[in-house]
Design a protein around this motif. Structure first.
Motif, PDB file in Angstrom:
ATOM      1  N   VAL A 185       0.826  -1.203   0.000  1.00  0.00           N
ATOM      2  CA  VAL A 185       0.000   0.000   0.000  1.00  0.00           C
ATOM      3  C   VAL A 185       0.857   1.249   0.000  1.00  0.00           C
ATOM      4  N   GLU A 186       0.339   2.287  -0.695  1.00  0.00           N
ATOM      5  CA  GLU A 186       0.991   3.585  -0.679  1.00  0.00           C
ATOM      6  C   GLU A 186       0.179   4.458   0.261  1.00  0.00           C
ATOM      7  N   VAL A 187       0.797   4.850   1.352  1.00  0.00           N
ATOM      8  CA  VAL A 187       0.086   5.647   2.342  1.00  0.00           C
ATOM      9  C   VAL A 187       0.444   7.113   2.127  1.00  0.00           C
ATOM     10  N   THR A 188      -0.568   7.958   2.019  1.00  0.00           N
ATOM     11  CA  THR A 188      -0.296   9.389   1.794  1.00  0.00           C
ATOM     12  C   THR A 188       0.341   9.982   3.051  1.00  0.00           C
ATOM     13  N   PRO A 189       1.144  11.051   2.880  1.00  0.00           N
ATOM     14  CA  PRO A 189       1.950  11.547   4.009  1.00  0.00           C
ATOM     15  C   PRO A 189       1.116  12.044   5.196  1.00  0.00           C
ATOM     16  N   ASN A 190      -0.149  12.316   4.974  1.00  0.00           N
ATOM     17  CA  ASN A 190      -0.975  12.803   6.091  1.00  0.00           C
ATOM     18  C   ASN A 190      -1.513  11.662   6.952  1.00  0.00           C
ATOM     19  N   ARG A 191      -1.226  10.415   6.567  1.00  0.00           N
ATOM     20  CA  ARG A 191      -1.811   9.293   7.293  1.00  0.00           C
ATOM     21  C   ARG A 191      -0.756   8.343   7.869  1.00  0.00           C
ATOM     22  N   PRO A 192       0.170   8.859   8.693  1.00  0.00           N
ATOM     23  CA  PRO A 192       1.166   7.942   9.275  1.00  0.00           C
ATOM     24  C   PRO A 192       0.514   6.862  10.130  1.00  0.00           C
TER      25      PRO A 192
ATOM     26  N   SER B 178      12.602   6.416  10.639  1.00  0.00           N
ATOM     27  CA  SER B 178      12.596   7.848  10.331  1.00  0.00           C
ATOM     28  C   SER B 178      11.472   8.222   9.372  1.00  0.00           C
ATOM     29  N   THR B 179      11.144   7.318   8.428  1.00  0.00           N
ATOM     30  CA  THR B 179      10.073   7.664   7.491  1.00  0.00           C
ATOM     31  C   THR B 179       8.732   7.749   8.204  1.00  0.00           C
ATOM     32  N   ARG B 180       8.612   7.084   9.339  1.00  0.00           N
ATOM     33  CA  ARG B 180       7.383   7.227  10.122  1.00  0.00           C
ATOM     34  C   ARG B 180       7.443   8.476  10.997  1.00  0.00           C
ATOM     35  N   TYR B 181       8.580   8.649  11.657  1.00  0.00           N
ATOM     36  CA  TYR B 181       8.713   9.830  12.525  1.00  0.00           C
ATOM     37  C   TYR B 181       8.511  11.132  11.760  1.00  0.00           C
ATOM     38  N   GLU B 182       9.033  11.172  10.532  1.00  0.00           N
ATOM     39  CA  GLU B 182       8.978  12.448   9.807  1.00  0.00           C
ATOM     40  C   GLU B 182       7.536  12.897   9.578  1.00  0.00           C
ATOM     41  N   LYS B 183       6.607  11.959   9.609  1.00  0.00           N
ATOM     42  CA  LYS B 183       5.213  12.315   9.341  1.00  0.00           C
ATOM     43  C   LYS B 183       4.441  12.611  10.625  1.00  0.00           C
ATOM     44  N   GLY B 184       5.055  12.350  11.766  1.00  0.00           N
ATOM     45  CA  GLY B 184       4.391  12.659  13.040  1.00  0.00           C
ATOM     46  C   GLY B 184       3.638  11.459  13.582  1.00  0.00           C
ATOM     47  N   LEU B 185       4.059  10.946  14.732  1.00  0.00           N
ATOM     48  CA  LEU B 185       3.443   9.735  15.274  1.00  0.00           C
ATOM     49  C   LEU B 185       2.615  10.033  16.533  1.00  0.00           C
ATOM     50  N   ASP B 186       1.818   9.073  16.903  1.00  0.00           N
ATOM     51  CA  ASP B 186       0.883   9.195  18.022  1.00  0.00           C
ATOM     52  C   ASP B 186       1.599   8.889  19.341  1.00  0.00           C
ATOM     53  N   PRO B 187       1.706   9.876  20.233  1.00  0.00           N
ATOM     54  CA  PRO B 187       2.415   9.639  21.502  1.00  0.00           C
ATOM     55  C   PRO B 187       1.734   8.578  22.370  1.00  0.00           C
ATOM     56  N   GLU B 188       0.447   8.354  22.144  1.00  0.00           N
ATOM     57  CA  GLU B 188      -0.279   7.380  22.969  1.00  0.00           C
ATOM     58  C   GLU B 188       0.092   5.945  22.606  1.00  0.00           C
ATOM     59  N   MET B 189       0.784   5.782  21.494  1.00  0.00           N
ATOM     60  CA  MET B 189       1.132   4.432  21.065  1.00  0.00           C
ATOM     61  C   MET B 189       2.382   3.917  21.785  1.00  0.00           C
ATOM     62  N   VAL B 190       3.097   4.819  22.459  1.00  0.00           N
ATOM     63  CA  VAL B 190       4.360   4.406  23.074  1.00  0.00           C
ATOM     64  C   VAL B 190       4.157   3.300  24.128  1.00  0.00           C
TER      65      VAL B 190
ATOM     66  N   GLU C 157      13.841   1.468  24.057  1.00  0.00           N
ATOM     67  CA  GLU C 157      13.382   2.850  23.923  1.00  0.00           C
ATOM     68  C   GLU C 157      12.111   2.894  23.098  1.00  0.00           C
ATOM     69  N   GLY C 158      11.109   3.636  23.621  1.00  0.00           N
ATOM     70  CA  GLY C 158       9.927   3.959  22.821  1.00  0.00           C
ATOM     71  C   GLY C 158       9.776   5.459  22.907  1.00  0.00           C
ATOM     72  N   ALA C 159       9.878   6.156  21.781  1.00  0.00           N
ATOM     73  CA  ALA C 159       9.904   7.610  21.872  1.00  0.00           C
ATOM     74  C   ALA C 159       9.154   8.247  20.718  1.00  0.00           C
ATOM     75  N   ILE C 160       8.893   9.531  20.897  1.00  0.00           N
ATOM     76  CA  ILE C 160       8.296  10.338  19.837  1.00  0.00           C
ATOM     77  C   ILE C 160       9.240  11.497  19.574  1.00  0.00           C
ATOM     78  N   PHE C 161       9.577  11.696  18.297  1.00  0.00           N
ATOM     79  CA  PHE C 161      10.445  12.819  17.939  1.00  0.00           C
ATOM     80  C   PHE C 161       9.705  13.733  16.970  1.00  0.00           C
ATOM     81  N   SER C 162      10.133  14.980  16.947  1.00  0.00           N
ATOM     82  CA  SER C 162       9.469  15.964  16.087  1.00  0.00           C
ATOM     83  C   SER C 162       9.727  15.641  14.611  1.00  0.00           C
ATOM     84  N   GLY C 163       8.638  15.561  13.846  1.00  0.00           N
ATOM     85  CA  GLY C 163       8.737  15.181  12.433  1.00  0.00           C
ATOM     86  C   GLY C 163       9.660  16.068  11.617  1.00  0.00           C
TER      87      GLY C 163
END
Lengths: 806, 314
Positions: free
Chosen positions: A165-172, A365-377, A342-348
């Motif tokens: 699947v190709e996921v659009t950048p707004n849907r990490p 990094s390809t996931r982080y760059e789009k912004g991840l959900d902090p609740e998933m940690v 380590e489970g972390a969230i970094f700024s995209g």
């Protein structure tokens, strides 16, 4: 992202066929690039032939050193005899068996066979044969507690379908099996279980005894959590996990590494495992790199960091480029026993800058760059811990070190159902709107007028009303939107006069027999030298591209000629020697303002026989007058008049070229024969002629359409005249002189012959001219015309030293 | 012929001599002899004239019949030029939209980051704005990566209703079998009160049918672009297999032709249009893509190699 169907099914019920699912996903915004089969063919008949077997007895083949004759129990009444070539096969092993008739991943059908005289009723399988490893040393040993005759497919995915699947950048949030499963649930209307519980036993020892975490740059790291797992034993992962990992396109490494990759794929949360003992000082510090700080990453590259990159450091130095790639020093090895997870969230945006600066991207990094959900940690850490306990024999220290620098936030947005219709052009029921949003994980409050929508934490992209409308639109179905045409309210369509005349120029050049080319707007730096431009020539100063793809494409053009010459060069090189081309395009002149001046130019180049190539030999010279004729043709249709004066362009033949000016003296362009040295430079063997005009000036000075003159009421009176003038006097001067003297009654002067030779004195030439006289209100008499003609001749005599030729 | 004329009508011919001596006859005989003599002379002249005509016709026919050329040889060359396939396709697209009431607008190719990205709701950290993807002249100035900045420039210049298309060159830092660093796009923009996604669908359906044939079907798939929301990708049913699935459409029955969407309210913010009053749609279509599909061209790079063996085919 690759998503094996069986893995998706762990999270969502999929009732439809995979093709239908792919199409439904495509039509709701998740493009499925392909669906591929992995493992063995997945039909029921075939899967029945892949079973668990127990080797009851294993003996050396009587006639072959490397073969063994195995008696294998596959749950039938009598065990089978299977000949096996693997060196490690032994009595007592639990193995995977394919029975005759079974089809392997590569399409081979297994048959009853005789190997060196011993009949073999099947084959004992290796991991490589099932596509779980690139190479296998021998048979694949299965857990002892699997019973003979069990179907392998019931134990792990020996066959699967993989959705790419190709996921659009707004849907990490869709960059994981679970996230994609939730999307599938939402768009196919089946329920989805939001709960994530991964229980595991914990040790009395507290995580805080082992590690302290400090986040120095909270802006770049909203959340950083760690757990400690002790006493893990590195081994191979179980087959089900190997199947998941390899079908998802990764490579199984070891149980410890595979667990983090498995969780990444399952939940979309990157995890990083450190060897606890490599962390100096028992401290993790999340900070910016020191300028020039160095680190060797897992890919064995030595990296020099800058202070806008975030690193995970211990008390002494950086050990990981945060969210991008780990360092070689703290890497998990087969000797690792204790792990910091380590489970972390970094700024995209920060991750993206680091990726760009280092030219380094990873699954994390390809996931982080789009912004991840902090609740998933927390759930991701839980899932991993549970797997470490189950698969690696580890014990988890109690507690989590969890540094959260940004409070949890879920966005609340007002949605007006009327606005939905205003944007989409179709009414969608309020109840359906609520239903769709709920399926997407939103909480919806209806106050009777508008809806208040609370977006889930993993949908950071749902910020505005329009974002919600988009969601409603895609889940409702774009195919449900009825096509309509807008009512064009006031105004009208059409080309502007300039646009229409640009088309006219193109048409005329095409009509003249030229083919249009489109060359790149950027060129190499050398072309001004190749064209012999002088050092101070303004055309040498082009707009430079800071990051060209190659030096050949580094400067924006200031002339169309180099592109045409290069086109001629490449065509002649492939023996297309008749190159008659033009280009209509922009040139880019640096200016005082922010942007350069972009001017539309037209340029023509002709080389190679003009008519030629025909059995009817006719005279066709590629010379100055050919190119001038084409330029005059354009002038004629544009109703404008140009002056041609000899002038020097370094790339043109100095005696056979001209600059072209408008009546008001403005320079329009140039034309002429290409200088022999330039021909040589571009490997052109035949003569070439070219012209270039600034179309914007040309259009400004052209009068547009013609205005009516009555040429039918009274006849034209034509008279021929031969005048002898000095060779240096241009024909245009003679004609202009005649025109001035002839006044309004002289409609036209045309040259029809030029003579230089014995009949006229040395240094003189004879011009034969046709004069056309016409009066708008009467038929001119011979007397009238003769008188006027005498006046005109006298004028030429006086002004230009001309003589009427006897 | 001449001998016969001399013999019968020449100065010494019997009849002529007879008529010349008519005065020697008795007066009462003269009229009769004269009348008959003239009749005979007229008849003789007529016969001679007829015969002359016959002989002339014969002669001409004989002459023509021997003057034969090889009609199969090619004619005298009249130079034939060609418009570049991109230019032809661009005109075709322009004309379709002109017919629907659009104006054609243009803008600079060397463009500010503001118009190319910022005002199109593409934030500074968007990957498209990196040195890797976009040609930079200097900080703040790029080679436009799309014709969309003309949208913004158009909206700055006029109030709705806006119906424009913006054709032109665009540049992206990409060069391989399916990408050239320069290519052409036509951007479309409609803004007015009451413009909906349904209008976008109808407009693109009309375009696709005009371009690719009346039987074409159009399918919208949700997508993501920074300056439209909702955003869609638009597929047209395959013109080779009519949707059944073939090599051109990679067995899907559909060919992607363009990206589109409803203008994001943020974009209206940059040009001071009230998004509560006005809505709009925008679309961007690759001219080479359309030309390739329509004419079966299999390699994008051909468009800019300018090999005459390619150019002369269209």
């Amino acid at each position: 992202m690759k998503a094996p169907l069986s893995w998706l099914r762990e999270y969502v019920r999929i009732d439809m066929g995979v093709e239908e699912l792919a199409s439904r996903l495509a039509l709701t915004g998740t493009e499925v690039e392909r669906v591929s089969d992995v493992g063995v063919p997945g039909d029921e008949e075939n899967l029945k032939r892949f079973v668990v077997g127990k080797i009851v007895e294993c003996e050396r083949h009587p006639d072959a050193d490397k073969l063994s004759v195995c008696t294998v129990d596959i749950g039938e009444e009598e065990p089978r005899i299977i000949v096996c070539g693997a060196p490690n096969v032994a009595t007592g092993q639990t193995v995977a068996v394919v029975l005759p008739g079974g089809i392997m991943p590569d399409g081979t059908r297994i048959r009853d066979a005789k190997l060196r005289g011993v009949p073999s009723a099947g084959m004992i399988l290796s991991e490589a044969e099932l596509g779980l490893a690139a190479k296998s040393p021998g048979t694949m040993e299965l857990p002892e507690d699997w019973t003979a005759g069990e179907l392998l497919i019931d134990r792990f995915a020996i066959s699967d379908k993989v959705l790419e699947v190709e996921v659009t950048p707004n849907r990490p949030d869709c960059l994981s099996i679970r996230g994609l499963a939730r999307e599938i649930a939402a768009v196919t209307g089946v329920p989805f279980d939001e709960e994530m519980v991964f229980p595991y036993p914990v040790d009395a020892r507290s995580v805080e005894e082992d590690i302290a975490i400090e986040v120095r740059d909270p802006d770049l790291c909203p959340r950083y959590a760690g757990r400690v797992i002790r006493g893990v034993t590195t081994a191979e992962s179980p087959l089900w996990m190997k199947a998941c990992i390899s079908h998802a396109g990764m490579r199984p490494v070891s149980n410890v590494v595979d667990v983090t990759n498995y969780v990444l794929w399952s939940l979309g949360q990157p995890l990083h495992a450190f060897d606890l003992h490599t962390i100096r000082g028992g401290r993790i510090i999340v900070r910016r790199a020191y300028p020039g700080e160095e680190l060797t990453t897992l890919d064995n590259e030595h990296r020099v960091l800058t202070d806008d990159m975030l690193v995970i450091a211990d008390a002494e130095r950086a050990s990981v480029i945060a969210g991008v790639m780990g360092g070689l020093d703290s890497e998990i090895t087969e000797h690792t026993t204790d792990i910091l997870l380590e489970g972390a969230i970094f700024s995209g945006p920060s991750i993206m800058r680091t990726e760009g600066a280092l030219g380094l991207r990873s699954e994390a990094s390809t996931r982080y760059e789009k912004g991840l959900d902090p609740e998933m940690v927390p759930p991701a850490l839980d899932m991993a811990c549970r797997l470490f306990v189950e698969l690696c024999g580890g014990t988890v220290s109690s507690g989590t070190v969890d540094v959260r620098t940004k409070p949890p936030s879920r966005r609340r947005t007002r949605l007006r159902p009327s606005r939905v219709a205003q944007v989409l052009g179709v009414e969608i029921l309020r109840s359906e709107i609520v239903e769709i949003l709920s399926r997407l994980g939103c909480s919806v409050d209806d106050d009777g007028e508008s809806l208040t929508v609370l977006a889930p934490s993993y949908r950071g992209d749902l910020e505005r009303e329009i974002d919600l409308i988009e969601e409603i639109c895609r889940v409702h179905g774009l195919e449900q939107i009825p096509p309509a045409l807008p009512a064009r309210r006031s105004g009208r369509g059409g080309l502007t006069e300039t646009q229409a005349r640009l088309r006219l120029i193109e048409d005329q050049l095409m009509g003249a027999g030229l083919s249009q080319v489109i060359t790149y707007s950027f060129r190499d730096e050398k072309w001004p030298d190749r064209l012999r431009l002088e050092p101070g020539d303004p055309r040498r100063t082009g707009v430079r591209i800071a990051n060209p793809l190659s030096a050949d494409q580094s400067v924006m053009r200031t002339s169309l000629l180099p592109g045409l010459l290069a086109t001629a060069e490449s065509n002649v090189a492939v023996r297309e020697e008749r190159v008659h081309i033009f280009e209509l395009g922009r040139v880019y002149q640096p200016s005082e303002s922010v942007l350069p001046d972009e001017k539309t130019f037209a340029a023509i180049l002709v080389t190679g026989e003009w008519e030629g190539d025909s059995w009817l030999r006719s005279e066709s010279v590629v010379d100055y007058y050919l190119i001038k004729g084409i330029v005059e043709r354009i002038c004629k249709v544009l109703h404008c008049r140009l002056d041609y004066q000899p002038a020097w362009e370094p790339f043109l033949h100095p005696g056979r070229s001209a600059v072209v000016c408008a009546a008001d003296g403005r320079r329009v362009g140039w034309l002429g024969e290409i200088h022999p040295l330039v021909l040589q430079e571009y490997d052109l063997r035949a003569p070439a002629v070219a012209a270039e005009v600034d179309v914007s000036v040309l259009l400004e000075v052209s009068s547009g359409t013609g205005s009516f003159k009555d040429l039918l009421a009274y006849p034209v009176v034509e008279q021929d005249l031969a005048l002898v003038v000095d060779k240096s006097v241009p024909a245009a001067a003679v004609m202009a002189c005649l025109q001035r003297a002839g006044g309004a009654l002289l409609e036209d002067v045309a040259v029809f012959d030029l003579y230089e030779g014995d009949q006229v004195p040395v240094g003189r030439k004879s011009l034969a001219l046709r004069l056309s006289f016409r009066a708008p209100d009467r038929t001119l008499s011979d007397a009238e015309v003769n008188e006027l003609r005498q006046v005109m001749v006298r004028k030429v005599e006086e002004e230009l030293g001309g003589r009427l030729r006897a | 012929m001449e001998a016969a004329r001399v013999r019968f009508l020449g100065r010494k011919a019997e009849l002529v001599l007879l008529l010349r001596t008519i005065s020697e006859l008795p007066v009462e005989e003269r009229p009769e002899v004269g009348r008959v003599g003239n009749l005979v002379r007229k008849a003789l002249e007529g016969a001679l004239e007829t015969r002359r005509g016959e002989l002339e016709d014969q002669e001409l026919a004989q002459g023509l019949s021997t003057d034969q050329i090889d009609v199969s040889l090619p004619g005298r060359r009249s130079p034939v030029g060609h418009l570049h396939l991109v230019a032809q396709t661009q005109r075709e697209i322009e004309d379709i939209f002109i017919g629907m009431g659009y104006e054609v607008v243009t803008g600079p190719e060397v463009e500010t980051e503001y118009y190319n990205f910022e005002a199109l709701n593409t934030p500074a950290d968007h990957p498209a704005r990196s040195l890797h993807d976009t040609f930079f002249v200097r900080e703040g100035v790029v080679l436009r990566t799309q014709t969309s900045p003309v949208q913004v420039r158009s909206m700055e210049k006029q109030r709705p209703p806006v119906y424009v298309i913006a054709p032109g060159k665009t540049y992206r830092r990409d060069s391989d079998a399916t990408h050239t660093p320069m290519f052409h796009q036509v951007e479309g923009l409609v803004v007015d009160e009451g413009i909906t996604l349904a209008h976008l669908k109808g407009t693109l359906e009309t375009f696709a049918r005009a371009m690719f044939g009346a039987d074409r079907k159009v399918r919208l798939r949700p997508h993501f672009f920074p300056f439209t929301e909702p955003s869609v990708e638009v597929d047209v049913s395959c013109m080779v297999c009519d949707g059944a699935g073939c090599r051109l459409c990679k067995r899907s029955g559909w060919l992607e032709i363009l990206g589109a969407g409803m203008v994001d309210p943020n974009v209206f913010g940059f040009v001071d249009y009230d998004p509560e009053i006005y809505t709009g749609f925008a679309f961007g279509v690759g001219i080479e893509r359309v030309a390739m599909l329509k004419h079966g061209v299999n390699d994008l790079r051909l468009f800019f190699e300018n090999d005459l063996r390619f150019l002369r085919q269209f």
